[in-house]
Design a protein around this motif. Structure first.
Motif, PDB file in Angstrom:
ATOM      1  N   UNK A  37      39.124  43.763  -6.570  1.00  0.00           N
ATOM      2  CA  UNK A  37      38.766  42.704  -5.628  1.00  0.00           C
ATOM      3  C   UNK A  37      39.893  41.692  -5.430  1.00  0.00           C
ATOM      4  N   UNK A  38      41.025  41.902  -6.076  1.00  0.00           N
ATOM      5  CA  UNK A  38      42.111  40.920  -6.076  1.00  0.00           C
ATOM      6  C   UNK A  38      42.591  40.561  -4.671  1.00  0.00           C
ATOM      7  N   UNK A  39      42.752  41.540  -3.813  1.00  0.00           N
ATOM      8  CA  UNK A  39      43.257  41.252  -2.472  1.00  0.00           C
ATOM      9  C   UNK A  39      42.239  40.435  -1.664  1.00  0.00           C
ATOM     10  N   UNK A  40      40.968  40.771  -1.770  1.00  0.00           N
ATOM     11  CA  UNK A  40      39.931  40.019  -1.059  1.00  0.00           C
ATOM     12  C   UNK A  40      39.837  38.591  -1.602  1.00  0.00           C
ATOM     13  N   UNK A  41      39.933  38.431  -2.915  1.00  0.00           N
ATOM     14  CA  UNK A  41      39.888  37.097  -3.524  1.00  0.00           C
ATOM     15  C   UNK A  41      41.083  36.278  -3.052  1.00  0.00           C
ATOM     16  N   UNK A  42      42.275  36.881  -3.045  1.00  0.00           N
ATOM     17  CA  UNK A  42      43.478  36.176  -2.592  1.00  0.00           C
ATOM     18  C   UNK A  42      43.345  35.754  -1.130  1.00  0.00           C
ATOM     19  N   UNK A  43      42.759  36.612  -0.311  1.00  0.00           N
ATOM     20  CA  UNK A  43      42.550  36.262   1.094  1.00  0.00           C
ATOM     21  C   UNK A  43      41.593  35.093   1.254  1.00  0.00           C
ATOM     22  N   UNK A  44      40.521  35.094   0.482  1.00  0.00           N
ATOM     23  CA  UNK A  44      39.538  34.007   0.560  1.00  0.00           C
ATOM     24  C   UNK A  44      40.137  32.710   0.019  1.00  0.00           C
ATOM     25  N   UNK A  48      40.159  29.322   2.216  1.00  0.00           N
ATOM     26  CA  UNK A  48      39.543  28.094   1.728  1.00  0.00           C
ATOM     27  C   UNK A  48      40.566  27.035   1.315  1.00  0.00           C
ATOM     28  N   UNK A  49      41.774  27.483   0.986  1.00  0.00           N
ATOM     29  CA  UNK A  49      42.795  26.541   0.555  1.00  0.00           C
ATOM     30  C   UNK A  49      42.611  26.049  -0.867  1.00  0.00           C
ATOM     31  N   UNK A  71      29.915  31.222  -7.174  1.00  0.00           N
ATOM     32  CA  UNK A  71      29.015  31.529  -6.062  1.00  0.00           C
ATOM     33  C   UNK A  71      29.220  30.524  -4.934  1.00  0.00           C
ATOM     34  N   UNK A  72      29.323  29.263  -5.286  1.00  0.00           N
ATOM     35  CA  UNK A  72      29.569  28.206  -4.305  1.00  0.00           C
ATOM     36  C   UNK A  72      30.883  28.473  -3.566  1.00  0.00           C
ATOM     37  N   UNK A  73      31.911  28.861  -4.300  1.00  0.00           N
ATOM     38  CA  UNK A  73      33.221  29.175  -3.728  1.00  0.00           C
ATOM     39  C   UNK A  73      33.133  30.406  -2.818  1.00  0.00           C
ATOM     40  N   UNK A  74      32.455  31.451  -3.295  1.00  0.00           N
ATOM     41  CA  UNK A  74      32.309  32.677  -2.497  1.00  0.00           C
ATOM     42  C   UNK A  74      31.613  32.405  -1.163  1.00  0.00           C
ATOM     43  N   UNK A  75      30.674  31.464  -1.184  1.00  0.00           N
ATOM     44  CA  UNK A  75      29.939  31.132   0.036  1.00  0.00           C
ATOM     45  C   UNK A  75      30.755  30.245   0.983  1.00  0.00           C
ATOM     46  N   UNK A  76      31.924  29.788   0.521  1.00  0.00           N
ATOM     47  CA  UNK A  76      32.763  28.951   1.355  1.00  0.00           C
ATOM     48  C   UNK A  76      32.278  27.522   1.471  1.00  0.00           C
ATOM     49  N   UNK A  77      31.441  27.105   0.543  1.00  0.00           N
ATOM     50  CA  UNK A  77      30.914  25.743   0.566  1.00  0.00           C
ATOM     51  C   UNK A  77      31.946  24.777   0.002  1.00  0.00           C
ATOM     52  N   UNK A  78      31.888  23.510   0.383  1.00  0.00           N
ATOM     53  CA  UNK A  78      32.804  22.530  -0.201  1.00  0.00           C
ATOM     54  C   UNK A  78      32.619  22.468  -1.722  1.00  0.00           C
ATOM     55  N   UNK A  79      33.693  22.219  -2.420  1.00  0.00           N
ATOM     56  CA  UNK A  79      33.646  22.147  -3.876  1.00  0.00           C
ATOM     57  C   UNK A  79      32.633  21.086  -4.316  1.00  0.00           C
ATOM     58  N   UNK A  80      31.707  21.475  -5.183  1.00  0.00           N
ATOM     59  CA  UNK A  80      30.701  20.558  -5.703  1.00  0.00           C
ATOM     60  C   UNK A  80      29.478  20.377  -4.817  1.00  0.00           C
TER      61      UNK A  80
END
Length: 121
Positions: A37-44, A48-49, A71-80
């Motif tokens: 999953x490394x390439x997909x994680x790097x892309x995300x 997200x920055x 899970x929060x990160x995977x969903x693209x939600x703001x941190x916290x």
């Protein structure tokens, strides 16, 4: 093979795993940490920055369990967004599991409101 880079849906569109490997990324995929999953994680991470958080935390029984922060990160939600509410881990996962992924909601609304833009050849 599910999730292979060339996989396409019934209409010829790319599936999410296929599309994610096409996202340009900054830096090097961390195959030691994320394996296939490394390439997909790097892309995300690029989109997200911010870097991917640890996938697990130690549970009450001392064994690794799924991290709500991931899970929060995977969903693209703001941190916290959910994880700073002070909820127990299982409740935070429940809230996240019932949540909406903003990017999917946007795509669905665009498709519903502008169906002519989504006609596939």
């Amino acid at each position: 093979m599910n999730g292979c880079p060339g996989q396409r849906g019934q209409r010829g569109d790319l599936t999410l795993p296929s599309a994610s490997v096409r996202v340009p990324y900054v830096g090097r995929p961390d195959t030691q940490r994320w394996g296939i999953y490394a390439q997909a994680v790097a892309g995300w991470e690029s989109i997200l920055g911010r870097p991917a958080p640890a996938p697990t935390v130690l549970g009450a029984h001392g064994k690794p369990v799924l991290s709500p922060v991931l899970v929060e990160w995977l969903m693209g939600l703001p941190e916290g967004w959910v994880t700073d509410l002070g909820l127990p881990r299982t409740r935070a996962l429940h809230v996240l599991g019932n949540g909406v992924v903003p990017q999917q909601a946007e795509a669905a609304l665009r498709r519903l409101l502008c169906p002519h833009e989504w006609v596939l050849a």
